[in-house]
Design an enzyme around this catalytic site. Structure first.
Site, PDB file in Angstrom:
ATOM      1  N   ILE A   1       0.848  -1.198   0.000  1.00  0.00           N
ATOM      2  CA  ILE A   1       0.000   0.000   0.000  1.00  0.00           C
ATOM      3  C   ILE A   1       0.886   1.251   0.000  1.00  0.00           C
ATOM      4  CG2 ILE A   1      -1.812   1.276   1.227  1.00  0.00           C
ATOM      5  CD1 ILE A   1      -2.769  -1.444   2.358  1.00  0.00           C
TER       6      ILE A   1
ATOM      7  N   ARG B   1      -4.091   1.593  11.818  1.00  0.00           N
ATOM      8  CA  ARG B   1      -4.993   1.230  12.913  1.00  0.00           C
ATOM      9  C   ARG B   1      -4.898   2.342  13.949  1.00  0.00           C
ATOM     10  NH1 ARG B   1      -6.710  -1.762   9.742  1.00  0.00           N
ATOM     11  NH2 ARG B   1      -7.052  -4.015   9.869  1.00  0.00           N
TER      12      ARG B   1
ATOM     13  N   GLU C   1     -13.492   1.914  17.708  1.00  0.00           N
ATOM     14  CA  GLU C   1     -14.381   2.048  16.540  1.00  0.00           C
ATOM     15  C   GLU C   1     -15.673   1.282  16.798  1.00  0.00           C
ATOM     16  OE1 GLU C   1     -12.138   0.764  13.107  1.00  0.00           O
ATOM     17  OE2 GLU C   1     -10.602   2.284  13.418  1.00  0.00           O
TER      18      GLU C   1
ATOM     19  N   HIS D   1     -13.452   4.098   8.898  1.00  0.00           N
ATOM     20  CA  HIS D   1     -12.630   2.925   8.542  1.00  0.00           C
ATOM     21  C   HIS D   1     -13.099   2.302   7.212  1.00  0.00           C
ATOM     22  CE1 HIS D   1      -9.946  -0.500  10.244  1.00  0.00           C
ATOM     23  NE2 HIS D   1      -9.869  -0.435   8.932  1.00  0.00           N
TER      24      HIS D   1
HETATM   25  C1  DGY Z   1      -7.780  -3.889   6.179  1.00  0.00           C
HETATM   26  O1  DGY Z   1      -8.249  -4.603   5.278  1.00  0.00           O
HETATM   27  O2  DGY Z   1      -7.158  -4.360   7.127  1.00  0.00           O
HETATM   28  C2  DGY Z   1      -7.868  -2.397   6.115  1.00  0.00           C
HETATM   29  O3  DGY Z   1      -8.235  -1.854   7.327  1.00  0.00           O
HETATM   30  C3  DGY Z   1      -8.638  -1.847   4.951  1.00  0.00           C
HETATM   31  O4  DGY Z   1      -9.739  -1.042   5.254  1.00  0.00           O
END
Ligand code: DGY
Length: 322
Positions: A156, A237, A266, A285
């Site tokens: 990513i 996170r 969350e 999220h």
């Molecule tokens: C995940 O897939 O772990 C991510 O939080 C993507 O939203």
């Protein structure tokens, strides 16, 4: 005998049909959140479990003596108690690759949104407060040609770097557990120690996975190293930062703004300080949440699940459980 699997959330019909070709399915049908009392009796005979965030700990594993695999529809797997799973010999899989571009798109959306104050100014227009021209009070800050610091240079991170470098002509530095010479050559990015990255960047994007080493990776001292004009983006996170320290840094002007997709708790509490801070852009999220990508993630997780319950090695067993 056909294996049995438990699915803890709604998944696309096509994905469920694929699983049903190979397994008997037990589902959490209730709209209420899952409780241990409700869940554990349903796990007595299952061989596999499909989830996206259910905490997999020793207690749950105890309730599921036949469990061979937990397949998560996510790239992050901080909800796996890796020690307990290893001890019980339960495989854990995630869904890497298929979501990288989608999550990277959201990182850019948060950078642009926070820098150009998109949500704040949308509210300004809709509230009927737009009475004059574009006075200085509406100005934002440039993303193009600015300096970007990426913490966590996995797939990513590379996708974010590519967008930033070639789309916005940004100068990109990164910090990672290990250096990535290939990414450096391919993307023209430079490795920096964490403190250097924090002090030189106009935008800091946190992408590191949550592990014991990255818990509260950024706290008061780290925010103090950042520029007072810096914009901080968290798409990893909530627990990778000290949230109280971030609130303080934003309130005191230690940094300028934040774009956050993840939070310590969350969903976030209705009275959370972030919700009344105009310089904080908040999202629920949704890093990977597009129709196409969530479908691909669910399908990949289903392949992993079916392989695991059939005794074949799934493609995406997480590093620590290989
Ligand atoms: C995940 O897939 O772990 C991510 O939080 C993507 O939203």
């Amino acid at each position: 005998m056909r294996p049995s699997v438990f699915i803890d959330r709604p998944i696309p019909a096509e994905v469920e049909a694929y699983i049903a070709e190979h397994c008997n399915i037990v589902k959490w049908e209730s709209a209420e959140p899952i409780t241990s009392e409700g869940l554990y009796p349903m796990l007595t005979h299952v061989d596999g479990l499909l989830t996206a965030g259910l905490r997999i700990d020793a207690e749950l594993l105890e309730a599921a003596p036949n469990l061979k695999i937990v397949s998560s529809i996510s790239v992050g797997y901080n909800h796996f108690d890796l020690i307990a799973m290893k001890q019980r010999g339960v495989l854990g899989t995630n869904t890497p690759h298929v979501l990288s571009d989608t999550v990277a798109d959201l990182a850019l959306a948060l950078m642009l949104g926070a820098a150009r104050r998109v949500a704040e100014l949308d509210r300004y227009v809709k509230d009927g407060r737009w009475k004059q021209g574009d006075g200085r009070s509406l100005f934002g800050t440039d993303v193009h040609h600015a300096k970007l610091g990426i913490i966590g240079m996995g797939r990513i991170g590379e996708a974010v770097a590519r967008r930033a470098k070639f789309g916005f002509e940004m100068d990109v530095v990164y910090h990672n557990r290990s250096r990535k010479p290939e990414a450096e050559a391919k993307l023209g990015v430079r490795y920096a120690e964490l403190n250097e990255l924090l002090s030189v960047s106009d935008f800091v994007v946190l992408l590191a996975p949550l592990t014991p080493e990255t818990t509260k990776l950024l706290g008061r001292n780290e925010f103090q190293l950042m520029k007072s004009t810096a914009i901080f983006i968290n798409i990893s996170r909530g627990q990778t930062i000290d949230e109280a320290a971030l609130i303080e840094a934003l309130q005191e002007g230690t940094i300028a703004a934040a774009g956050l997709d993840v939070f310590e708790k969350e969903p976030i509490d209705a009275k959370h300080p972030f919700l009344s801070m105009p310089n904080v852009l908040t999202l629920p999220h949704i890093g990977s949440a597009t129709e196409q990508t969530r479908f691909e993630m669910a399908m990949l997780a289903a392949y992993n699940l079916v392989d695991g319950v059939k005794g074949q090695m799934p493609s995406n067993v997480v590093e620590e459980l290989r």
